[in-house]
Design a protein around this motif. Structure first.
Motif, mmCIF file in Angstrom:
data_model
loop_
_atom_site.group_PDB
_atom_site.id
_atom_site.type_symbol
_atom_site.label_atom_id
_atom_site.label_comp_id
_atom_site.label_asym_id
_atom_site.label_seq_id
_atom_site.Cartn_x
_atom_site.Cartn_y
_atom_site.Cartn_z
ATOM 1 N N UNK A 89 0.812 -1.224 0.000
ATOM 2 C CA UNK A 89 0.000 0.000 0.000
ATOM 3 C C UNK A 89 0.842 1.268 0.000
ATOM 4 N N UNK A 90 2.150 1.152 -0.154
ATOM 5 C CA UNK A 90 3.002 2.335 -0.225
ATOM 6 C C UNK A 90 3.004 2.877 -1.644
ATOM 7 N N UNK A 91 2.790 4.177 -1.738
ATOM 8 C CA UNK A 91 2.831 4.844 -3.050
ATOM 9 C C UNK A 91 4.063 5.743 -3.091
ATOM 10 N N UNK A 92 4.258 6.374 -4.226
ATOM 11 C CA UNK A 92 5.427 7.247 -4.369
ATOM 12 C C UNK A 92 5.317 8.437 -3.419
ATOM 13 N N UNK A 93 6.388 8.680 -2.636
ATOM 14 C CA UNK A 93 6.317 9.772 -1.677
ATOM 15 C C UNK A 93 7.575 10.634 -1.606
ATOM 16 N N UNK A 94 8.727 10.105 -1.945
ATOM 17 C CA UNK A 94 9.974 10.840 -1.713
ATOM 18 C C UNK A 94 10.877 10.873 -2.941
ATOM 19 N N UNK A 95 11.738 11.861 -2.954
ATOM 20 C CA UNK A 95 12.871 11.894 -3.874
ATOM 21 C C UNK A 95 14.131 12.102 -3.048
ATOM 22 N N UNK A 96 15.209 11.555 -3.562
ATOM 23 C CA UNK A 96 16.504 11.777 -2.938
ATOM 24 C C UNK A 96 17.539 12.044 -4.009
ATOM 25 N N UNK A 97 18.583 12.782 -3.663
ATOM 26 C CA UNK A 97 19.631 13.104 -4.632
ATOM 27 C C UNK A 97 20.981 12.667 -4.078
ATOM 28 N N UNK A 98 21.950 12.583 -5.014
ATOM 29 C CA UNK A 98 23.273 12.150 -4.613
ATOM 30 C C UNK A 98 24.332 12.678 -5.554
ATOM 31 N N UNK A 99 25.574 12.329 -5.234
ATOM 32 C CA UNK A 99 26.703 12.786 -6.058
ATOM 33 C C UNK A 99 27.387 11.587 -6.715
ATOM 34 N N UNK B 153 -0.528 4.809 -8.135
ATOM 35 C CA UNK B 153 0.861 4.954 -7.672
ATOM 36 C C UNK B 153 1.086 6.202 -6.836
ATOM 37 N N UNK B 154 0.057 7.022 -6.652
ATOM 38 C CA UNK B 154 0.336 8.290 -5.962
ATOM 39 C C UNK B 154 -0.696 8.622 -4.883
ATOM 40 N N UNK B 155 -0.308 9.591 -4.078
ATOM 41 C CA UNK B 155 -1.177 10.110 -3.030
ATOM 42 C C UNK B 155 -1.816 11.412 -3.506
ATOM 43 N N UNK B 156 -3.017 11.649 -3.015
ATOM 44 C CA UNK B 156 -3.645 12.941 -3.281
ATOM 45 C C UNK B 156 -3.352 13.913 -2.146
ATOM 46 N N UNK B 157 -2.961 13.358 -1.001
ATOM 47 C CA UNK B 157 -2.654 14.208 0.160
ATOM 48 C C UNK B 157 -1.722 13.452 1.091
ATOM 49 N N UNK B 158 -0.893 14.228 1.801
ATOM 50 C CA UNK B 158 -0.052 13.618 2.840
ATOM 51 C C UNK B 158 -0.546 13.964 4.240
ATOM 52 N N UNK B 159 -1.557 14.811 4.317
ATOM 53 C CA UNK B 159 -2.046 15.223 5.634
ATOM 54 C C UNK B 159 -3.566 15.331 5.612
ATOM 55 N N UNK B 160 -4.281 14.260 5.864
ATOM 56 C CA UNK B 160 -3.769 12.924 6.165
ATOM 57 C C UNK B 160 -3.319 12.201 4.902
ATOM 58 N N UNK B 161 -2.529 11.159 5.086
ATOM 59 C CA UNK B 161 -2.049 10.394 3.942
ATOM 60 C C UNK B 161 -3.232 9.722 3.255
ATOM 61 N N UNK B 162 -3.459 10.095 1.985
ATOM 62 C CA UNK B 162 -4.630 9.631 1.250
ATOM 63 C C UNK B 162 -4.233 9.229 -0.167
ATOM 64 N N UNK B 163 -4.367 7.966 -0.513
ATOM 65 C CA UNK B 163 -4.069 7.556 -1.893
ATOM 66 C C UNK B 163 -5.121 8.083 -2.859
ATOM 67 N N UNK B 164 -4.715 8.264 -4.119
ATOM 68 C CA UNK B 164 -5.703 8.714 -5.105
ATOM 69 C C UNK B 164 -6.751 7.638 -5.359
ATOM 70 N N UNK B 165 -6.326 6.401 -5.347
ATOM 71 C CA UNK B 165 -7.291 5.310 -5.461
ATOM 72 C C UNK B 165 -6.744 4.104 -4.710
ATOM 73 N N UNK B 166 -7.643 3.296 -4.208
ATOM 74 C CA UNK B 166 -7.209 2.102 -3.478
ATOM 75 C C UNK B 166 -7.844 0.830 -4.024
#
Lengths: 213, 218
Positions: A58-68, B37-50
């Protein structure tokens, strides 16, 4: 990445460096969706339990990170010397090699990640360091089948004292299960790019588009 | 050639026919994946679809339908052509659809009931048009590789599914993959996100139809 011949998932990446709002550098490229990303999305589309309905992932895309890291580091002199990557006795906070390419789907981390904010100790850093930054929500859908993740690294991000100029050359996309305080999270997508030297005079906007074709 | 859909027709437990092919991931499916694959909000954390794949359904429409019996009663009365959102003649949905500007495949062309009655669309509220996920034998999810997901459905005529009076045979020629947003009961034209039409398979009272639908991210 293709879902056989029916759905093609393409990624495009744009990095824009601005100084007081004016574009001073830009990089465009096609990144790679890593094996870790392919495995993630194969789990993401499934339920593991039907009663009650329970997602397998249930994890979706949330972060980006950068590096050298990465082979496109064009400023090895800066990347490998103090205060960034060199000098004994510690070897520097961001010491490492530059051999990773963005054509290898088996990549599992940024080669030489840098902090978005925090301190300046060597890997693995200390508690409170932030190694990845949250993308904007909601994501941008320029079309119904495009999803663009955006992160604007501010002037103060990444290039804070003692790091006056950080020669960025790699970027990763991470899901919500990543730990922002952990330095080597596993990305789902990755890209190397010709060095963009981030200083406190510049903000860096990263726009990462995933197209379901 | 790699195939991502496989249909296995058994009669009295013996494999009679196996079909393989490529499905069509329709616009609805592409849009769904771009939201998943994405969220519509992080506060609260809410997926666009489930929602995720949870059902399959069969139909007698699609370009693969070649049996003239589907245009006669009881099929023409219970499952009449032209009730789909595009008002087709019942033999038009294919991977190349849309056949007219702005038209897309978003449902089965002529869905059929798994259990229920025989009235014309939309049927009765208790009619079931999709596989029942609460029955563990009817819909399953598996990973044959770490980068793929396979959805399996079973349509079992031996227990009165699909083939019941007045339908002495069933002649499926299209199949759809549906998410948990679809209605299990009472709605023949739920939105699907992947579609496949195939040459007609004749199911009798001793038939079982097993469908494997693989999505591979390679």
């Amino acid at each position: 990445m293709r879902i056989f011949d029916n759905v093609e998932v393409r990624q495009n990446l744009r990095l824009i460096m601005r100084e007081r709002g004016k574009i001073v550098a830009r990089r465009d490229g096609h990144n790679i969706f890593l094996n870790t990303g392919r495995e993630w999305i194969a789990r993401l589309i499934c339920y593991s339990l039907f009663s009650p309905l329970t997602a397998e992932e249930d994890s979706r895309v949330r972060y980006m990170g950068v590096g050298i890291g990465g082979t496109r580091q064009l400023a090895p002199g800066v990347a490998n010397s103090s205060p960034i990557g060199g000098d004994p006795p510690t070897g520097g906070p961001y010491v490492g090699t530059n051999v990773q390419v963005d054509t290898d789907p088996t990549v599992t981390r940024l080669e030489r990640p840098v902090r978005v904010s925090g301190g300046s100790t060597a890997y693995p850093g200390v508690g409170g360091d932030r190694w990845v930054a949250q993308v904007q929500a909601p994501a941008v859908h320029d079309t119904a089948v495009d999803t663009t993740f955006v992160r604007v690294f501010s002037e103060a991000d990444v290039s804070y004292p003692p790091f006056l100029s950080v020669p960025l050359s790699e970027v990763g996309l991470f899901i919500a299960s990543a730990d922002p305080e952990h330095y080597d999270n596993v990305p789902i997508a990755y890209d190397c790019f010709d060095t963009l030297s981030k200083t406190s005079a510049f903000e860096l906007e990263v726009r990462w588009t995933i197209h379901i074709g | 050639v790699k195939h991502n859909i496989k249909l296995v027709h058994r009669v009295d437990g013996q494999v009679l026919d196996v079909r393989q092919g490529h499905n069509v991931w329709v616009d609805v499916g592409r849009t769904w994946l771009s939201k998943l694959i994405c969220y519509s909000s992080f506060d609260p954390v809410t997926p666009e679809t489930s929602v995720r794949p949870l059902h399959m359904g069969l139909g007698v429409g699609g370009l693969g339908q070649s049996d003239v019996r589907v245009d006669s009663p009881p099929f023409s009365t219970g499952y009449p052509a032209g009730a789909d959102p595009n008002g087709t003649d019942g033999h038009q949905y294919d991977r190349e659809y849309p056949i007219k500007p702005g038209a897309v495949v978003s449902t089965l062309e002529r869905p059929v009931r798994i259990t229920g009655g025989s009235t014309a669309y939309p049927g009765a509220p208790g009619d079931r048009w999709l596989t029942d996920h609460t029955n563990a034998t009817r819909f399953q999810v598996m990973h044959r590789t770490s980068m793929s997901a396979t959805f399996r459905a079973l349509f079992d005529c031996t227990v009165g599914e699909l083939v019941y009076a007045p339908f002495t045979v069933m002649l499926p020629s299209e199949v759809g993959l549906f998410t948990s947003a679809a209605d299990l009961l009472g709605n023949p034209y739920c939105e699907l996100f992947a579609y496949y039409t195939f040459d007609t398979i004749e199911l009798g009272a001793t038939s079982q139809l097993e469908i494997y639908w693989r999505v591979e991210f390679n």
